[in-house]
Design a protein around this motif. Sequence first.
Motif, PDB file in Angstrom:
ATOM      1  N   HIS A   3       0.819  -1.217   0.000  1.00 34.20           N
ATOM      2  CA  HIS A   3       0.000   0.000   0.000  1.00 34.20           C
ATOM      3  C   HIS A   3       0.860   1.277   0.000  1.00 34.20           C
ATOM      4  N   HIS A  46       0.938   4.469  -2.609  1.00 36.77           N
ATOM      5  CA  HIS A  46       0.860   5.925  -2.423  1.00 36.77           C
ATOM      6  C   HIS A  46       1.981   6.633  -3.186  1.00 36.77           C
ATOM      7  N   SER A  99      -0.604   9.991   5.798  1.00 34.42           N
ATOM      8  CA  SER A  99      -1.976   9.515   5.615  1.00 34.42           C
ATOM      9  C   SER A  99      -2.602   9.269   6.974  1.00 34.42           C
ATOM     10  N   ASP A 109      -6.907   7.155  -0.370  1.00 41.26           N
ATOM     11  CA  ASP A 109      -6.778   5.806  -0.920  1.00 41.26           C
ATOM     12  C   ASP A 109      -7.567   5.612  -2.211  1.00 41.26           C
ATOM     13  N   MET A 167      -3.483   4.158  -7.892  1.00 38.47           N
ATOM     14  CA  MET A 167      -2.099   4.134  -7.399  1.00 38.47           C
ATOM     15  C   MET A 167      -1.589   2.696  -7.238  1.00 38.47           C
TER      16      MET A 167
HETATM   17 ZN    ZN Z   1      -3.444   4.945   2.266  1.00 36.14          ZN
END
Ligand code: ZN
Length: 332
Positions: free
Chosen positions: A121, A125, A149, A305, A309
């Motif tokens: 993840h 980003h 985040s 989110d 990405m």
């Molecule tokens: Zn995130």
Amino acid sequence: MEGSTPRTRLGVILGIETSCDETAAALLTDDGRLLANIVSSQAELHSRYGGVVPEVASRHHLELLLPAVRQALHEAGAELSDVARVAVTQGPGLVGALLVGVSAAKALAWARRLPLVPVNHLHGHVASLFLAVSDTAPVQPPFLCLLASGGHTLLLDVRDHATFEVLGTTLDDAAGEAFDKGARLLGLGYPGGAAIDRLAKDGDSRGFSFPVGRVPGLDFSFSGLKTALLYAVRDLGEEETGKRRADLAASYQRAIVRALVERTQAAAESIGAERIAVVGGVAANSELRASLGGAAFAPLALCTDNAAMIASAARFVDPIAYPRYLALDAFS
Ligand code: ZN
Ligand code: KG4
């Protein structure tokens, strides 16, 4: 059979993201053109609890994911047979939520004998910077990246499209978490970053003197700031807090942004970075964007989110060939 159809040769990547409370699907071409980016936010659902409830998130991912995939295909004017690989967030995040995405990705890939790409993840980003969206051009590594985040606050030395080293992190709350907890204390609901951002525009950022977290090295700390706001609200009382809400929001935001800017500039200096980039939900913050003038920011739509990405990161990760991914697990 599908491998020989002209459509499959387009090399479309299907990205799936379910690590927290956003159910997202996106389609991206192999050369980085975004065809569709669908985000079904559950934020409103969780707002009544004042934060994300993991079990509730998992259940809603189950309901929302396939419709999101269908909608992405529809918007791109594509079909499942156009998809050449499936990319999915493997972690970090809420394991139950991640497992919904990982299981769906496995099923979709397995049914069509496609490769699967597990994506970190955080890499996702960073990879929001590698997409060309409207008027923003892709950012080329190397650069120093601030990832701020709801779950993370990291300073990353990004060397190429797939490699980064962590230079600093938060010792307690993440920057987005600090925004959310502050918003809660100010009665602004969840998630509160954008609400503080809006309210701060009408406030005096010098109205209150909140501590800027300064721990040794390149790490962050936001828990003292949150406590300072708690005491300020308690001392002011309900009525006065109501009157001075905008000043409280502006002063609180200023302390968070100052901590982020100071550390980011120190990190850039420490590695001799010529370029600074900012990603993650907090990268949407208008004061942060104004305070780091020369920096590259993720496109606004790709700060919080999303699956675009994840598909973007997948372009730089080795896929796992069919069917070796069936035992793939999520990680928290
Ligand atoms: Zn995130
Ligand atoms: O990247 P993200 O969607 O989720 C995680 O991976 O954690 O970030 C969500 C966070 C929330 O804490 C939210 O309050 C914050 O980003 N956020 C903002 C703004 N928009 C979203 N924080 C400050 N200013 C904003 N404009």
